[in-house]
Motif scaffolding. Structure first.
Motif, PDB file in Angstrom:
ATOM      1  N   PRO A 375       1.127  -1.074   0.255  1.00  0.00           N
ATOM      2  CA  PRO A 375       0.097   0.255   0.352  1.00  0.00           C
ATOM      3  C   PRO A 375       0.356   0.960   0.559  1.00  0.00           C
ATOM      4  CG  PRO A 375      -0.529  -1.026   1.826  1.00  0.00           C
ATOM      5  CD  PRO A 375       0.337  -1.869   1.560  1.00  0.00           C
ATOM      6  N   TYR A 376      -0.054   2.397  -0.360  1.00  0.00           N
ATOM      7  CA  TYR A 376       1.201   3.231  -0.361  1.00  0.00           C
ATOM      8  C   TYR A 376       0.434   4.911   0.107  1.00  0.00           C
ATOM      9  CZ  TYR A 376       3.333   7.721  -3.353  1.00  0.00           C
ATOM     10  OH  TYR A 376       3.948   8.970  -2.980  1.00  0.00           O
ATOM     11  N   PHE A 377      -1.014   4.858   0.312  1.00  0.00           N
ATOM     12  CA  PHE A 377      -1.653   6.147   0.684  1.00  0.00           C
ATOM     13  C   PHE A 377      -3.035   5.747   1.043  1.00  0.00           C
ATOM     14  CE2 PHE A 377      -3.310   7.152  -3.193  1.00  0.00           C
ATOM     15  CZ  PHE A 377      -3.120   8.854  -3.750  1.00  0.00           C
ATOM     16  N   ALA A 378      -3.675   6.361   1.754  1.00  0.00           N
ATOM     17  CA  ALA A 378      -5.473   6.545   1.458  1.00  0.00           C
ATOM     18  C   ALA A 378      -5.873   5.168   2.024  1.00  0.00           C
ATOM     19  CB  ALA A 378      -5.495   7.196   0.515  1.00  0.00           C
ATOM     20  N   ASP A 379      -6.488   4.944   1.331  1.00  0.00           N
ATOM     21  CA  ASP A 379      -7.417   3.207   2.557  1.00  0.00           C
ATOM     22  C   ASP A 379      -6.627   2.397   2.257  1.00  0.00           C
ATOM     23  OD1 ASP A 379      -8.531   4.543  -0.777  1.00  0.00           O
ATOM     24  OD2 ASP A 379      -9.139   2.289  -0.820  1.00  0.00           O
ATOM     25  N   GLN A 380      -5.703   2.667   1.022  1.00  0.00           N
ATOM     26  CA  GLN A 380      -4.626   1.026   0.598  1.00  0.00           C
ATOM     27  C   GLN A 380      -4.376   0.545   1.687  1.00  0.00           C
ATOM     28  OE1 GLN A 380      -1.992   2.791  -1.963  1.00  0.00           O
ATOM     29  NE2 GLN A 380      -3.929   3.525  -3.219  1.00  0.00           N
ATOM     30  N   PHE A 381      -3.462   0.906   3.010  1.00  0.00           N
ATOM     31  CA  PHE A 381      -3.383   0.091   4.519  1.00  0.00           C
ATOM     32  C   PHE A 381      -5.554  -0.362   5.005  1.00  0.00           C
ATOM     33  CE2 PHE A 381      -0.747   3.745   3.542  1.00  0.00           C
ATOM     34  CZ  PHE A 381       0.953   3.105   3.525  1.00  0.00           C
ATOM     35  N   LEU A 382      -5.896   0.008   4.907  1.00  0.00           N
ATOM     36  CA  LEU A 382      -6.978  -0.359   5.328  1.00  0.00           C
ATOM     37  C   LEU A 382      -7.562  -2.287   4.570  1.00  0.00           C
ATOM     38  CD1 LEU A 382      -9.747  -1.102   7.114  1.00  0.00           C
ATOM     39  CD2 LEU A 382     -11.109   0.376   5.541  1.00  0.00           C
ATOM     40  N   ASN A 383      -7.206  -1.815   2.993  1.00  0.00           N
ATOM     41  CA  ASN A 383      -7.375  -2.846   1.813  1.00  0.00           C
ATOM     42  C   ASN A 383      -5.860  -3.991   2.439  1.00  0.00           C
ATOM     43  OD1 ASN A 383      -9.216  -0.474   1.151  1.00  0.00           O
ATOM     44  ND2 ASN A 383      -8.144  -0.448  -0.926  1.00  0.00           N
ATOM     45  N   GLU A 384      -5.625  -3.294   2.638  1.00  0.00           N
ATOM     46  CA  GLU A 384      -4.308  -4.514   3.052  1.00  0.00           C
ATOM     47  C   GLU A 384      -5.110  -5.303   3.804  1.00  0.00           C
ATOM     48  OE1 GLU A 384       0.249  -5.340   4.298  1.00  0.00           O
ATOM     49  OE2 GLU A 384      -0.453  -3.047   4.954  1.00  0.00           O
ATOM     50  N   ARG A 385      -5.682  -4.495   4.685  1.00  0.00           N
ATOM     51  CA  ARG A 385      -5.997  -5.629   6.069  1.00  0.00           C
ATOM     52  C   ARG A 385      -7.043  -6.187   5.816  1.00  0.00           C
ATOM     53  NH1 ARG A 385      -4.110  -3.072  11.672  1.00  0.00           N
ATOM     54  NH2 ARG A 385      -1.698  -1.808  10.924  1.00  0.00           N
ATOM     55  N   PHE A 386      -8.157  -5.532   5.039  1.00  0.00           N
ATOM     56  CA  PHE A 386      -8.911  -7.727   4.733  1.00  0.00           C
ATOM     57  C   PHE A 386      -8.370  -8.206   4.125  1.00  0.00           C
ATOM     58  CE2 PHE A 386     -12.358  -3.442   4.009  1.00  0.00           C
ATOM     59  CZ  PHE A 386     -12.390  -3.681   5.185  1.00  0.00           C
ATOM     60  N   ILE A 387      -6.873  -7.771   2.896  1.00  0.00           N
ATOM     61  CA  ILE A 387      -6.871  -8.923   2.396  1.00  0.00           C
ATOM     62  C   ILE A 387      -6.155  -9.845   2.975  1.00  0.00           C
ATOM     63  CG2 ILE A 387      -5.126  -9.449   0.577  1.00  0.00           C
ATOM     64  CD1 ILE A 387      -5.493  -6.416  -0.842  1.00  0.00           C
ATOM     65  N   CYS A 388      -4.958  -9.972   3.732  1.00  0.00           N
ATOM     66  CA  CYS A 388      -4.533 -10.101   4.469  1.00  0.00           C
ATOM     67  C   CYS A 388      -5.254 -11.248   5.977  1.00  0.00           C
ATOM     68  CB  CYS A 388      -2.705  -9.363   4.670  1.00  0.00           C
ATOM     69  SG  CYS A 388      -1.814  -9.117   3.731  1.00  0.00           S
ATOM     70  N   GLU A 389      -5.466 -10.474   6.739  1.00  0.00           N
ATOM     71  CA  GLU A 389      -6.269 -10.957   8.286  1.00  0.00           C
ATOM     72  C   GLU A 389      -7.449 -11.370   7.521  1.00  0.00           C
ATOM     73  OE1 GLU A 389      -5.908  -7.753  11.074  1.00  0.00           O
ATOM     74  OE2 GLU A 389      -3.685  -7.260   9.942  1.00  0.00           O
ATOM     75  N   ALA A 390      -8.582 -10.067   7.022  1.00  0.00           N
ATOM     76  CA  ALA A 390     -10.262 -10.530   7.302  1.00  0.00           C
ATOM     77  C   ALA A 390     -10.455 -11.872   5.591  1.00  0.00           C
ATOM     78  CB  ALA A 390     -11.156  -9.242   6.405  1.00  0.00           C
TER      79      ALA A 390
END
Length: 457
Positions: A375-390
């Motif tokens: 991830p680079y910025f904005a919602d991308q860090f949240l999206n990473e959590r979805f991909i990796c954890e959820a």
């Protein structure tokens, strides 16, 4: 097919927002609506200059008409200054949009509904004043809307600063009693290290949340399967996606740059599930050293790869990348922009190294492709959590603590982990099946049918 009426689509003038709004426009057109797609003059120029602009972008024949209005900045001025751009948009575009609607109504093209990106929610106020139905379209994870709506509580609880949204207490925050906690580190405005930019982004998110009160409906390019806790806690937010799961031809419109279609025959020549697809979206910037590490990491895998390397992605310019391009293309292929939907549905693609923008996330998950997250910025860090954890369909890439660089060994290690463990692919394929079912016969389809009937009546 007889038209069901005329609707207006107003995207945020950014690549990651124009593409999903065009998907929405095409879906409306397929159901019998006439759609006028409203870009800014600046974005319209980019689209016109793209040599691969084709019928998939939309034209009068397929029910989509394209128009543009000024964004308030001169055409020669860069649109990278977020604060100045959003200020100009809010100052100039509402009146221009009202004038456009007036003209269309007078020309016997009466508008029945305005679909506005949630980041352009001021357009819903224009629609309301003119007695027109208004639908807010969230092209990011709907959890971001839930977060924005709880900003007053986060301020009152002493978690964030009321002036610029800076984190006062690093912690796991609960947006509702029934939702899983959310790390304050993933708040979309926190990633901006420039404090003026952070303040501009935070205040903009607060403002658009107020504007959303003018929406008759709020819809999202997501599904119950992807964000179940959020949709259960915020039932007025309606999932209708992922839109990419219903676009089975992969014909994507609204790209700002020419797509290199020659990469598709190259993919045809590669073995099934062998290619590493690398693409970091339209805004990510890497320096020369980071580009070198990516190149070396990809080489070390010994696998074929397709790498989307925009000239504007690396900070020093084209001449800085000449060091490895010829060497890389002996094993892989490097392009400046790719037909991403078609690439991700290609059977030769094994995994997706991504910046985790919501569009890319939806396109990858809708095609059953595992992720490597950067991830680079904005919602991308949240999206990473979805991909990796959820969803557990990918792994994150970790930066070296001393240099801030993702090293070649880390790239090699994580690619090998994702591709050697079949559970990532298995979970991704299972999620793909659930998403396709949702848009064809599940909750996303039911919500969509409700919206179509609501506009008609």
């Amino acid at each position: 097919m007889d038209t069901l009426g005329h609707v207006l689509a107003v995207p945020l003038p950014a690549q990651g927002h124009v593409i999903p709004m065009m998907e929405l426009a095409k879906k409306l057109a397929r159901h019998g609506f006439k759609v006028t797609f409203v870009n800014t003059d600046f974005i319209q120029t980019l689209l016109t200059n793209s040599s691969t602009k084709n019928e998939y972008y939309g034209n009068d024949e397929d029910g989509i008409r394209q128009v543009s209005i000024p964004d308030g900045l001169e055409l020669g001025y860069t649109r990278t200054d977020f604060g100045r751009l959003t200020e100009a948009i809010r100052r100039v575009m509402p009146q221009k949009l009202a004038e456009l609607i007036d003209k269309m109504n007078n020309d016997d093209m009466k508008i029945k509904c305005v679909f506005a990106d949630n980041c352009m929610s001021w357009a819903l106020g224009v629609a309301k004043k003119m007695g027109i139905k208004g639908v807010a379209f969230c092209s990011s994870p709907v959890t971001t809307l839930a977060l924005f709506s709880t900003i007053p509580k986060l301020i009152n609880d002493g978690i964030i600063d009321r002036n610029d949204g800076s984190i006062i207490r690093q912690q796991q925050a609960h947006l509702s009693p029934t939702m899983q906690s959310m790390s304050t580190a993933t708040f979309p405005w926190v990633c901006f290290t420039d404090m003026a930019l952070r303040e501009s982004a935070f205040k903009y998110f607060v403002t658009i949340t107020e504007d959303l009160k003018n929406a008759d409906l709020v819809i999202s390019n997501s599904s119950d399967e992807l964000e179940p806790d959020t949709f259960a806690s915020f039932p007025d937010l309606l999932p209708v996606g992922p839109l990419s799961a219903s676009n089975r031809q992969g014909n994507q419109g609204g790209n700002f740059w020419p797509e290199d279609m020659a990469c598709l025959p190259w993919l045809d020549q590669q073995p099934a599930c062998s290619v590493i697809y690398v693409a970091f979206g339209s805004s990510t910037i890497h320096d020369k050293k980071q580009v070198e590490e990516i190149a070396l990491g990809l080489e070390l895998t010994g696998r074929p790869f397709l790498w989307v390397l925009r000239p504007s992605m690396y900070q020093k310019g084209n001449e800085e990348f000449a060091f490895c391009k010829e060497q890389l293309e002996r094993r892989g292929r490097v392009v400046s922009w790719a037909p991403q939907e078609k690439v991700l549905r290609h059977p030769s693609v094994a995994c997706f190294m991504s910046h985790c923008g919501w569009n890319s996330t939806m396109e990858g998950i809708s095609n059953g492709v595992p992720f490597l997250c950067w991830p680079y910025f904005a919602d991308q860090f949240l999206n990473e959590r979805f991909i990796c954890e959820a969803w557990r369909v990918g792994l994150g890439l970790e930066k070296d603590e001393s240099t801030g660089i993702v090293r070649k060994d880390e790239i090699l290690n994580k690619i090998n982990q994702v591709l050697s463990n079949t559970s990532y692919k298995s979970r991704a394929m299972h999620m793909k099946e659930k998403l396709v079912k949702s848009v064809n016969e599940g909750s996303s389809r039911k919500n969509w049918n409700h919206i179509v009937e609501w506009i008609k009546n």
